[in-house]
Design a protein around this motif. Structure first.
Motif, PDB file in Angstrom:
ATOM      1  N   ARG A  45      -4.141  -4.764 -11.980  1.00 30.54           N
ATOM      2  CA  ARG A  45      -3.754  -5.924 -11.194  1.00 30.54           C
ATOM      3  C   ARG A  45      -2.287  -6.316 -11.330  1.00 30.54           C
ATOM      4  NH1 ARG A  45      -7.475  -5.497  -8.024  1.00 30.54           N
ATOM      5  NH2 ARG A  45      -9.559  -5.817  -8.753  1.00 30.54           N
ATOM      6  N   ASP A  47       1.952  -5.755 -12.296  1.00 32.26           N
ATOM      7  CA  ASP A  47       3.015  -4.761 -12.155  1.00 32.26           C
ATOM      8  C   ASP A  47       3.150  -3.931 -13.429  1.00 32.26           C
ATOM      9  OD1 ASP A  47       3.494  -5.647  -9.591  1.00 32.26           O
ATOM     10  OD2 ASP A  47       5.289  -6.791 -10.110  1.00 32.26           O
ATOM     11  N   LEU A  50       0.418  -1.399 -13.459  1.00 36.24           N
ATOM     12  CA  LEU A  50       0.735  -0.386 -12.455  1.00 36.24           C
ATOM     13  C   LEU A  50       1.823   0.549 -12.971  1.00 36.24           C
ATOM     14  CD1 LEU A  50       0.284   0.742  -9.598  1.00 36.24           C
ATOM     15  CD2 LEU A  50       1.986  -0.913  -8.788  1.00 36.24           C
ATOM     16  N   TYR A  73       3.893  -3.914  -7.273  1.00 32.52           N
ATOM     17  CA  TYR A  73       3.182  -4.209  -6.037  1.00 32.52           C
ATOM     18  C   TYR A  73       4.131  -5.029  -5.168  1.00 32.52           C
ATOM     19  CZ  TYR A  73      -1.376  -2.884  -8.024  1.00 32.52           C
ATOM     20  OH  TYR A  73      -2.419  -2.205  -8.562  1.00 32.52           O
ATOM     21  N   ASP A  74       4.095  -4.799  -3.870  1.00 34.55           N
ATOM     22  CA  ASP A  74       4.969  -5.520  -2.951  1.00 34.55           C
ATOM     23  C   ASP A  74       4.122  -6.035  -1.797  1.00 34.55           C
ATOM     24  OD1 ASP A  74       6.866  -6.394  -1.117  1.00 34.55           O
ATOM     25  OD2 ASP A  74       8.240  -4.748  -1.524  1.00 34.55           O
ATOM     26  N   SER A  75       3.907  -7.342  -1.763  1.00 36.04           N
ATOM     27  CA  SER A  75       3.023  -7.916  -0.737  1.00 36.04           C
ATOM     28  C   SER A  75       3.633  -7.877   0.655  1.00 36.04           C
ATOM     29  CB  SER A  75       2.658  -9.360  -1.102  1.00 36.04           C
ATOM     30  OG  SER A  75       3.832 -10.135  -1.189  1.00 36.04           O
ATOM     31  N   GLY A  85       3.615   2.501   0.701  1.00 32.12           N
ATOM     32  CA  GLY A  85       4.319   2.683  -0.555  1.00 32.12           C
ATOM     33  C   GLY A  85       5.718   3.174  -0.253  1.00 32.12           C
ATOM     34  N   ARG A 105       7.394   1.248  -5.075  1.00 31.55           N
ATOM     35  CA  ARG A 105       6.723   0.012  -4.667  1.00 31.55           C
ATOM     36  C   ARG A 105       5.441   0.404  -3.931  1.00 31.55           C
ATOM     37  NH1 ARG A 105       9.502  -4.427  -5.600  1.00 31.55           N
ATOM     38  NH2 ARG A 105      11.714  -4.216  -6.065  1.00 31.55           N
ATOM     39  N   VAL A 106       4.378  -0.315  -4.245  1.00 28.25           N
ATOM     40  CA  VAL A 106       3.063  -0.053  -3.653  1.00 28.25           C
ATOM     41  C   VAL A 106       2.642  -1.312  -2.901  1.00 28.25           C
ATOM     42  CG1 VAL A 106       0.643   0.445  -4.191  1.00 28.25           C
ATOM     43  CG2 VAL A 106       2.461   1.571  -5.497  1.00 28.25           C
ATOM     44  N   GLY A 108       0.875  -4.437  -1.578  1.00 28.48           N
ATOM     45  CA  GLY A 108       0.021  -5.356  -2.315  1.00 28.48           C
ATOM     46  C   GLY A 108      -1.456  -5.218  -2.005  1.00 28.48           C
ATOM     47  N   ARG A 111      -3.988  -3.717  -4.524  1.00 26.67           N
ATOM     48  CA  ARG A 111      -4.565  -4.431  -5.675  1.00 26.67           C
ATOM     49  C   ARG A 111      -6.070  -4.571  -5.519  1.00 26.67           C
ATOM     50  NH1 ARG A 111      -0.020  -8.753  -6.345  1.00 26.67           N
ATOM     51  NH2 ARG A 111       0.905  -7.985  -8.254  1.00 26.67           N
ATOM     52  N   LEU A 118      -5.705   3.846  -4.806  1.00 27.44           N
ATOM     53  CA  LEU A 118      -4.466   3.589  -5.533  1.00 27.44           C
ATOM     54  C   LEU A 118      -3.883   4.896  -6.064  1.00 27.44           C
ATOM     55  CD1 LEU A 118      -2.405   1.587  -6.737  1.00 27.44           C
ATOM     56  CD2 LEU A 118      -3.883   1.472  -8.761  1.00 27.44           C
TER      57      LEU A 118
END
Length: 179
Positions: A45, A47, A50, A73-75, A85, A105-106, A108, A111, A118
């Motif tokens: 959940r 960063d 991750l 994570y990038d919302s 990503g 960056r993945v 959001g 999550r 993932l």
């Protein structure tokens, strides 16, 4: 739900596969199929978690590549850049030298997805450490790191089509894991 979801996530796939996904969505069956294959969301959940996950996969499969200095994570990623990503190399001047830092960056939305999805997107972004283009070597590397890469990508794209058609999120965030 809209009867015919836009096929943008499934562009490039054979018509019979796109049609079968559309049919499953309109019949209300795709959610059950996906939940049957991927029953629960992962527990990565934060960063930090991750970052650790990405570094573990990188050290297992790509030992001779540069360390990834930032993973997050990038919302805003999916809506702003139309990407799930990203990978980037940022050059910074340190003294008389230029140091390159790698970032991943993945989106959001990952999550709240199964670990398999993932892993698929992380493998994709890690493969860019060695192969910048989406070519045969790139996809062979993805498949080397994740044997089911192509099936996972198709299932993910099917899920995104389901969401695009107005479907409900399938994997809820456990209350104890929420940030």
């Amino acid at each position: 739900m809209r009867p015919n979801p836009p096929p943008n996530y499934l562009a490039g796939y054979p018509a019979h596969l796109v049609d079968s996904v559309r049919y499953a969505i309109t019949q209300g069956k795709l959610a059950g199929v996906l939940l049957g294959k991927y029953p629960q969301a992962h527990d990565i959940r934060t960063d930090k978690a991750l970052y650790d996950y990405v570094q573990t996969l990188r050290s297992r499969h790509l030992k001779n590549t540069a360390v990834v200095s930032k993973v997050a994570y990038d919302s805003k990623l999916q809506t702003l850049q139309k990407a799930l990503g990203t990978h980037s190399t940022i050059g910074r001047v340190q003294g008389g030298k230029i140091k390159a830092k790698r970032e991943i960056r993945v989106a959001g939305l990952f999550r709240d997805m199964p670990g398999e999805f993932l892993r698929m997107i992380v493998v994709h972004e890690l493969a860019h450490l060695k192969e910048s283009e989406h070519n045969k070597s790139f996809y062979q590397l993805c498949q080397h790191m994740e044997a089911d890469y192509f099936q996972l990508e198709f299932d993910l794209r099917s899920y995104l089509s389901y969401l695009d058609a107005g479907g409900e999120t399938l994997w809820a965030v456990p209350a104890s894991s929420a940030e």
